[in-house]
Scaffold this active site. Structure first.
Site, PDB file in Angstrom:
ATOM      1  N   ARG A   1      -4.723   1.944  -1.220  1.00  0.00           N
ATOM      2  CA  ARG A   1      -4.889   0.637  -0.584  1.00  0.00           C
ATOM      3  C   ARG A   1      -4.856  -0.534  -1.563  1.00  0.00           C
ATOM      4  NH1 ARG A   1     -10.379  -1.917   1.703  1.00  0.00           N
ATOM      5  NH2 ARG A   1      -9.507  -3.718   2.802  1.00  0.00           N
TER       6      ARG A   1
ATOM      7  N   SER B   1      -5.993  -4.259  -1.165  1.00  0.00           N
ATOM      8  CA  SER B   1      -6.777  -5.081  -0.243  1.00  0.00           C
ATOM      9  C   SER B   1      -6.195  -6.486  -0.161  1.00  0.00           C
ATOM     10  CB  SER B   1      -8.237  -5.153  -0.705  1.00  0.00           C
ATOM     11  OG  SER B   1      -8.781  -3.862  -0.851  1.00  0.00           O
ATOM     12  N   ILE B   2      -5.856  -6.920   1.060  1.00  0.00           N
ATOM     13  CA  ILE B   2      -5.279  -8.247   1.252  1.00  0.00           C
ATOM     14  C   ILE B   2      -6.051  -9.038   2.310  1.00  0.00           C
ATOM     15  CG2 ILE B   2      -3.215  -9.527   1.947  1.00  0.00           C
ATOM     16  CD1 ILE B   2      -1.523  -7.268   0.861  1.00  0.00           C
ATOM     17  N   ILE B   3      -6.051  -8.573   3.549  1.00  0.00           N
ATOM     18  CA  ILE B   3      -6.699  -9.322   4.627  1.00  0.00           C
ATOM     19  C   ILE B   3      -8.198  -9.023   4.680  1.00  0.00           C
ATOM     20  CG2 ILE B   3      -6.810  -9.637   7.136  1.00  0.00           C
ATOM     21  CD1 ILE B   3      -3.838  -9.287   7.260  1.00  0.00           C
TER      22      ILE B   3
ATOM     23  N   CYS C   1       0.860  -1.186   0.000  1.00  0.00           N
ATOM     24  CA  CYS C   1       0.000   0.000   0.000  1.00  0.00           C
ATOM     25  C   CYS C   1       0.895   1.234   0.000  1.00  0.00           C
ATOM     26  CB  CYS C   1      -0.901   0.016   1.230  1.00  0.00           C
ATOM     27  SG  CYS C   1      -2.038  -1.379   1.350  1.00  0.00           S
TER      28      CYS C   1
ATOM     29  N   ASN D   1       0.756   0.613   6.160  1.00  0.00           N
ATOM     30  CA  ASN D   1       1.191  -0.210   5.042  1.00  0.00           C
ATOM     31  C   ASN D   1       1.921  -1.425   5.597  1.00  0.00           C
ATOM     32  OD1 ASN D   1       2.234  -1.273   2.623  1.00  0.00           O
ATOM     33  ND2 ASN D   1       4.042   0.039   2.748  1.00  0.00           N
ATOM     34  N   GLY D   2       1.459  -2.621   5.264  1.00  0.00           N
ATOM     35  CA  GLY D   2       2.154  -3.806   5.735  1.00  0.00           C
ATOM     36  C   GLY D   2       1.218  -4.952   6.036  1.00  0.00           C
ATOM     37  N   GLU D   3       1.711  -5.881   6.826  1.00  0.00           N
ATOM     38  CA  GLU D   3       0.922  -7.034   7.246  1.00  0.00           C
ATOM     39  C   GLU D   3       1.417  -7.488   8.617  1.00  0.00           C
ATOM     40  OE1 GLU D   3      -0.425 -11.492   5.660  1.00  0.00           O
ATOM     41  OE2 GLU D   3       0.873 -10.225   4.434  1.00  0.00           O
TER      42      GLU D   3
END
Length: 224
Positions: free
Chosen positions: A45, A47-49, A2, A71-73
């Site tokens: 953004r 979108s991942i999770i 992101c 930004n990240g996970e």
């Protein structure tokens, strides 16, 4: 991946859309902005999770006191929700909201508990304070511009360069490093007032006061 950007003054707010368009490739799924009398936040953004609009950023806490761009996970965010307990009523499955809730309960000490990669900024609406942080090893990029009390940050330098008023003085020592080592150690970039945010650190900025010095605080150091 992101992209985020933030200004600690509305002086540059007219450039926010231009800055965001330069990092749209980092997050083509959604875009958002947040304005206050003191700051401007922008976000692109991926979108991942949380794939729904519940993961939209900038994201505000339930009580409206905190705003985050992230930004990240965070790999352990479900475990962290158990640690946070019932003190926060989660509305989404987003790890962004986990950070928001954890910071609200534990403050900056919560960064130590994060297992993941991240660069983020959290704005306390009531106290008029911004807290920025970067992951333990600096996997997620975060750059900032600082001169004369002006502080601007983003995921990429190219977004900052969309603001024509910023001083683009070249740092020749840094250029020398790039020629010798193919990168520049530490926080230097090819431009003197554009820096890399140090990994494993966080920074608190009180917008009620004149910003005369940046004081980074280390929350993680590689053990030897």
């Amino acid at each position: 991946m992101c992209g985020l950007i933030g200004f600690t003054s509305k002086k540059y707010s007219k450039y926010i859309n231009l800055c965001l368009s330069s990092i749209e490739h980092r997050g083509p799924d959604d875009s958002g902005t947040y304005y206050d009398e003191n700051i401007v936040f922008g976000f692109q953004r991926l979108s991942i999770i949380e794939l729904t609009e519940l993961g939209h950023q900038p994201m505000m806490s339930n009580d409206g006191k905190l705003v985050i761009i992230f930004n990240g996970e965070i790999y352990n965010h479900l475990e962290l929700r158990k640690l946070i307990g019932h003190s926060y009523n989660f509305k989404s499955n987003s790890d962004t909201e986990t950070i928001l809730a954890g910071f609200q309960k534990f403050g900056s000490s919560f960064f130590k508990k994060l297992n993941g990669i991240f660069s983020l900024a959290i704005y306390n609406v009531e106290q008029k304070k911004i807290t920025l942080a970067r992951d333990h090893f600096g996997v997620k990029p975060l750059y900032y511009y600082y001169k004369g009390g002006q502080f601007i940050f983003s995921s990429e330098i190219k977004a900052l360069l969309k603001i024509p008023e910023l001083d683009r003085t070249v740092d020749y020592n840094s250029i020398r490093n790039y020629i010798h080592y193919m990168y520049s150690p530490g926080n230097k970039t090819p431009l003197l007032y554009f820096k890399k945010f140090p990994s494993g650190n966080f920074l608190e900025i009180d917008l009620n006061k004149k910003l005369e010095k940046l004081t980074f605080k280390k929350y993680y150091e590689i053990p030897f």
